[in-house]
Structures are given as structure tokens and as C-alpha cells.
Design a protein around this motif. Structure first.
Motif, PDB file in Angstrom:
ATOM      1  N   ILE A 140      37.900 -10.629-102.836  1.00 40.30           N
ATOM      2  CA  ILE A 140      37.432 -11.954-102.440  1.00 40.30           C
ATOM      3  C   ILE A 140      36.487 -11.867-101.252  1.00 40.30           C
ATOM      4  O   ILE A 140      35.745 -12.823-100.982  1.00 40.30           O
ATOM      5  N   VAL A 143      32.799 -12.835-101.567  1.00 33.94           N
ATOM      6  CA  VAL A 143      32.320 -14.207-101.350  1.00 33.94           C
ATOM      7  C   VAL A 143      32.855 -14.800-100.055  1.00 33.94           C
ATOM      8  O   VAL A 143      32.434 -15.880 -99.648  1.00 33.94           O
ATOM      9  N   TYR A 251      37.934 -12.362-112.419  1.00 30.91           N
ATOM     10  CA  TYR A 251      39.183 -13.094-112.263  1.00 30.91           C
ATOM     11  C   TYR A 251      39.691 -12.938-110.840  1.00 30.91           C
ATOM     12  O   TYR A 251      39.964 -11.830-110.383  1.00 30.91           O
ATOM     13  N   VAL A 252      39.817 -14.074-110.146  1.00 34.06           N
ATOM     14  CA  VAL A 252      40.308 -14.076-108.760  1.00 34.06           C
ATOM     15  C   VAL A 252      41.822 -14.187-108.773  1.00 34.06           C
ATOM     16  O   VAL A 252      42.391 -15.037-109.460  1.00 34.06           O
ATOM     17  N   GLY A 256      45.042 -18.712-104.021  1.00 34.26           N
ATOM     18  CA  GLY A 256      44.274 -19.885-103.592  1.00 34.26           C
ATOM     19  C   GLY A 256      43.535 -19.711-102.290  1.00 34.26           C
ATOM     20  O   GLY A 256      43.049 -20.705-101.718  1.00 34.26           O
ATOM     21  N   VAL A 258      40.552 -18.408-101.538  1.00 37.54           N
ATOM     22  CA  VAL A 258      39.168 -18.881-101.617  1.00 37.54           C
ATOM     23  C   VAL A 258      39.169 -20.273-102.222  1.00 37.54           C
ATOM     24  O   VAL A 258      39.610 -20.458-103.365  1.00 37.54           O
ATOM     25  N   PRO A 259      38.722 -21.288-101.492  1.00 36.33           N
ATOM     26  CA  PRO A 259      38.718 -22.646-102.042  1.00 36.33           C
ATOM     27  C   PRO A 259      37.778 -22.734-103.238  1.00 36.33           C
ATOM     28  O   PRO A 259      36.631 -22.319-103.176  1.00 36.33           O
ATOM     29  N   THR A 260      38.313 -23.258-104.338  1.00 38.85           N
ATOM     30  CA  THR A 260      37.485 -23.436-105.534  1.00 38.85           C
ATOM     31  C   THR A 260      37.726 -24.835-106.094  1.00 38.85           C
ATOM     32  O   THR A 260      38.719 -25.479-105.797  1.00 38.85           O
ATOM     33  N   VAL A 261      36.796 -25.272-106.900  1.00 42.23           N
ATOM     34  CA  VAL A 261      36.905 -26.591-107.527  1.00 42.23           C
ATOM     35  C   VAL A 261      37.240 -26.399-109.001  1.00 42.23           C
ATOM     36  O   VAL A 261      36.612 -25.612-109.690  1.00 42.23           O
TER      37      VAL A 261
END
Length: 261
Positions: A140, A143, A251-252, A256, A258-261
């Protein structure tokens, strides 16, 4: 094909780099459970390793180390599965100015170029066979870079992520699937040791020390890091026939972070 058959790797040959400990060791164990004949590479073979005949002592951050691994595993023909787990950071703290030429070269060699060179050595045979699955373990930090001590590592992992996507697009039409797994923190022995060190050095409980680590990442909504076995389960899925249409994905697995939408 039966559902159970899609979970199996019977008759397939695999290589896992960095497979002597942590997530790498868990991946080796998972692929063996799935029926694969698994080769492992790392700088040093652990005492009591169960399959010394399938262990290659080599430093894949070097050209010579990659050549050693490629020569050993190629004797029996093309691989079916290749998982690049090896990685890490040895850059001292202190920000960008503390990262000298030798640190950048070491991090790029370990976290990027080793995978590039090994792919270059082993993928042509997989392409020639018309099948195979490759997984690059990124991070991670690709990013979400942490600047104090791991900026070269983060930059190398970001480059590995981009390389993995481009390679996937090239070899997918010829039957080889390439994907990436991007972990956050992992509950390895090294991590647990760091928690103990942090707790002792700052007069904290282990839970308080863990929370300090989570806070430095901006929080981990799940409340814990992934286990090595959870990372291995994801890798096992991606190299299995259950993932036969998944190509060029990352695939992360970070709880949670890394904030993702």
C-alpha cells in the motif's frame, strides 16, 4: 471442472521468492496444501526446512542470484505459478536526505528489479507453454508512501505495481495471467517483535503500542493487520483456476488502511 478441482494445483510447479518466513512462508505452505510442487528461494535456508531439495539459497536482488534461481527451477521445464514475495527496506530514518545512492539502489534491486529479472528469465517458457499465473506482492506504500525511512521502498513498490499491470497486458493474450497483491501491515514475527520493542521503549502495553502504529498510518478500520495466512489465501485464490479471468488487477489487503470509495 468440479468446484474442488478449481481450488487445486495438483501437478503444477510453483516458485515463491522470499519464502523462508512471514507471508512468503505462508504462501509456500498454502500452495503445497493446494497440491503444487513448490520451490522456495531466499538468502538463507532456515534450520529444519521441510523441503531442502526444493529450497534455493540466492539473493534475487542481484543478477547472479536471479541466474541461480532460474537455472535451478528451469531444469524440470516451465513453471505454472510464480509468486514474488521477497521485499523489504533497510533505509535509515531521516527523510529523503538520509537515503543515499546505496539505499536507493538496494531498495530498487530488492523490491523491483529482482522481480523484473526473474520474470524475464522464467516467463518466456510459461508463455511458450501457453499458461501460467504470476503474482507480484506490492505494498500500500505504492499509493500511501511513508516518507521518514521507506520512501525508496515505496517508490520501488509503486514501480512494481505499474510494471505488473503492463506485463499483464502483454502476456495475457498468450495464456499467462499476472496480478498483484498489495498488503498493508502483516502480523509477522518481525512485526510482533517491533511491537514489543515499541512497548518497552515507551512504557506502553502491547495494545497501546499497536495503536500507536495504527495511528501513524492514519488508522486501520479493521483494528488489526492481516495475518500471513490471510495474505496466502488471497495469493492462492489468484493463482487458482477460480481466478481464471482476473488479469492485471491489484488486490489490496490492508484492513481498510488506504481510504477507498
Amino acid at each position: 471442472m468440479s468446484t474442488s478441482g478449481r481450488d487445486r494445483l495438483d501437478g503444477r510447479r510453483a516458485l515463491v521468492t522470499g519464502g523462508s518466513r512471514g507471508a512468503g512462508r505462508a504462501v509456500v505452505e498454502r500452495l503445497r496444501e493446494m497440491g503444487a510442487d513448490v520451490w522456495t528461494s531466499a538468502r538463507t535456508m532456515p534450520d529444519g526446512h521441510p523441503r531442502p531439495d526444493r529450497f534455493i539459497e540466492a539473493d534475487t536482488s542481484t543478477v547472479a542470484g536471479v541466474d541461480t534461481v532460474a537455472a535451478r527451477v528451469s531444469v524440470e521445464g516451465p513453471l505454472d505459478v510464480l509468486v514474488h514475495v521477497v521485499g523489504g527496506s533497510s533505509t535509515p530514518p531521516g527523510g529523503f536526505a538520509a537515503a543515499g545512492e546505496e539505499h536507493w539502489l538496494a531498495e530498487l534491486g530488492l523490491n523491483l528489479l529482482g522481480s523484473v529479472r526473474l520474470d524475464r528469465a522464467l516467463l518466456p517458457a510459461m508463455v511458450g507453454a501457453g499458461s501460467g499465473a504470476v503474482v507480484h506482492v506490492t505494498s500500500i506504500q505504492g499509493v500511501m508512501p511513508l516518507h521518514d525511512a521507506t520512501l525508496p521502498y515505496a517508490a520501488a513498490k509503486a514501480a512494481l505495481r505499474t510494471y505488473s499491470k503492463g506485463l499483464a497486458n502483454e502476456v495475457a493474450p498468450r495464456g499467462v495471467r499476472v496480478n498483484a497483491v498489495s498488503p498493508g501491515g502483516i502480523q509477522t514475527e518481525a512485526y510482533e517483535g517491533f511491537v514489543d520493542l515499541l512497548a518497552r521503549g515507551n512504557d506502553l502495553t502491547r495494545e497501546q503500542a499497536k495503536q500507536t502504529i495504527f495511528d501513524s498510518l492514519g488508522g486501520v478500520p479493521l483494528g488489526r493487520f492481516a495475518t500471513p495466512e490471510e495474505v496466502a489465501d488471497l495469493v492462492g485464490f489468484l493463482v487458482s483456476d477460480r481466478a481464471s479471468s482476473i488479469v492485471g488487477a491489484e488486490y489490496v489487503i490492508d484492513g481498510g488502511t488506504v481510504p477507498t470509495v
